[in-house]
Design a protein around this motif. Structure first.
Motif, short mmCIF file in Angstrom:
data_model
loop_
_atom_site.label_atom_id
_atom_site.label_comp_id
_atom_site.label_asym_id
_atom_site.label_seq_id
_atom_site.Cartn_x
_atom_site.Cartn_y
_atom_site.Cartn_z
N GLU A 117 0.78 -1.30 0.09
CA GLU A 117 -0.03 -0.07 -0.01
C GLU A 117 1.02 1.28 0.14
O GLU A 117 1.81 1.44 0.74
N ASP A 147 -4.24 3.91 -1.94
CA ASP A 147 -4.87 4.54 -0.96
C ASP A 147 -5.11 5.89 -1.72
O ASP A 147 -3.81 6.70 -1.79
N HIS A 203 -3.92 8.74 1.07
CA HIS A 203 -2.43 8.71 1.10
C HIS A 203 -1.62 9.17 0.06
O HIS A 203 -0.78 9.95 0.06
N HIS A 251 -8.05 1.77 -1.99
CA HIS A 251 -8.55 2.20 -0.64
C HIS A 251 -9.25 3.76 -0.97
O HIS A 251 -8.55 4.61 -1.19
N ASN A 301 -10.50 6.84 0.28
CA ASN A 301 -10.66 7.59 1.25
C ASN A 301 -10.46 8.95 1.02
O ASN A 301 -9.47 9.24 0.28
N HIS A 340 -7.90 10.33 7.20
CA HIS A 340 -9.06 9.86 6.26
C HIS A 340 -10.23 10.81 6.64
O HIS A 340 -10.52 10.98 7.79
N GLU A 363 -12.37 3.17 3.87
CA GLU A 363 -11.66 3.09 5.25
C GLU A 363 -12.04 4.49 5.76
O GLU A 363 -11.32 5.15 6.16
ZN LIG Z 1 -5.61 2.25 3.19
#
Ligand SMILES: [Zn+2]
Length: 279
Positions: A142, A176, A179, A213, A215, A228, A258
């Motif tokens: 990730e 993500d 991120h 992911h 978010n 997040h 998430e």
């Molecule tokens: Zn994540």
């Protein structure tokens, strides 16, 4: 595409399937053990069977297991590294036992040893665990927000890890969006999503992108903050997610939320919002 959430295994791992089904998920993510401890309880044959039966009953195929946070394959400290290897091997065995498709792993933090050393440690560790387990599950590295000495803030760093780990076919990535945004990847314009996907494709290969992911981000673009937020309420905003979920190259991907659960919104709310963006 499939949408899902991270869900709890309280009451038994098969209960996670029931919760995901109740939310009308097409995929879901779990921790297969306590995410903040080293000790992991074994999954019995019976528990694994109940889990698999529930997957069939509710027609849920895509299971993602998130590894515990303590695992750090980049660590220069031998005792942490050895514990990480052991925990990862046990995690892969659990994931294979329940028939998970993906396992998400944070690459790790070099804690001062330097990025080259960190990447070498991660790659060697991955080769070791893969050799020992010959996994069915795909191990997805990730991307991270880029704070401290964490490795994996760029597609280039993830590429280096995978290449140094012999480009093993069981390795891939989980992207993500929070991120990535915090690390400087903007997706608020359609062309920026194209640029991101082109980079993933040229460096790693889009077929290795297993999970997204989804978010939103409390932190600004490039802030390196891993915070997040609810879909559409952060700095990415609805347009960014609309660009992602309608991208033709992501139509086979699993999107896992998430997002926070608070007095404002829960998983159901965020799922409804992201699904409503599909045109
Ligand atoms: Zn994540």
């Amino acid at each position: 595409m499939k949408f899902g959430v991270h869900t709890s295994i309280a009451g038994g791992i098969d209960q996670a399937v029931v919760r995901a089904a109740e939310l009308d998920c097409g995929a879901f993510q779990i921790f297969s053990t306590n995410p903040r401890g080293w000790k992991a309880k074994e999954i019995s044959d019976k528990e694994a069977q109940c889990f698999k039966d529930a997957l069939i009953k509710y027609n849920l195929g895509t299971v993602v297991v998130h590894t515990p946070y303590l695992i750090n394959l980049a660590s220069p400290k031998e005792h942490i590294y050895d514990k990480s290897i052991k925990a990862l091997i046990a995690g892969i065995k659990r994931a294979d036992k329940i028939g998970a498709k993906y396992m998400v792993l944070h690459p790790g933090s070099h804690t001062g040893a330097g990025i080259d050393q960190g990447i070498e440690n991660i790659a060697k560790g991955l080769i070791r665990v893969i050799t020992e387990t010959d996994p069915e599950v795909n191990i997805l590295l990730e991307n991270v927000a880029g704070a401290g000495t964490a490795i994996g803030k760029s597609i280039k760093e993830l590429e280096r890890i995978i290449k140094e780990a012999d480009n093993h076919k069981q390795l891939g990535i989980c992207y993500d969006t929070c991120h990535g945004f915090a690390a400087g990847y903007d997706i608020r314009e359609e062309e920026e999503v194209d640029i991101l996907l082109e980079e993933i494709d040229s460096r790693i290969g889009l077929k290795r992108l297993g999970v997204i992911h989804a978010n939103d981000s409390i932190g600004e673009l490039g802030s390196n903050k891993d915070r997040h937020h609810h879909i559409g309420e952060g700095k990415i905003g609805l347009e960014g997610f609309r660009n992602l979920v309608n991208h033709p190259q992501l139509k086979d991907n699993a999107f896992i939320l998430e997002t926070p659960v608070d007095e404002q919104k829960n998983d159901q709310d965020n799922l409804t919002i992201i699904k409503s963006l599909v045109e």
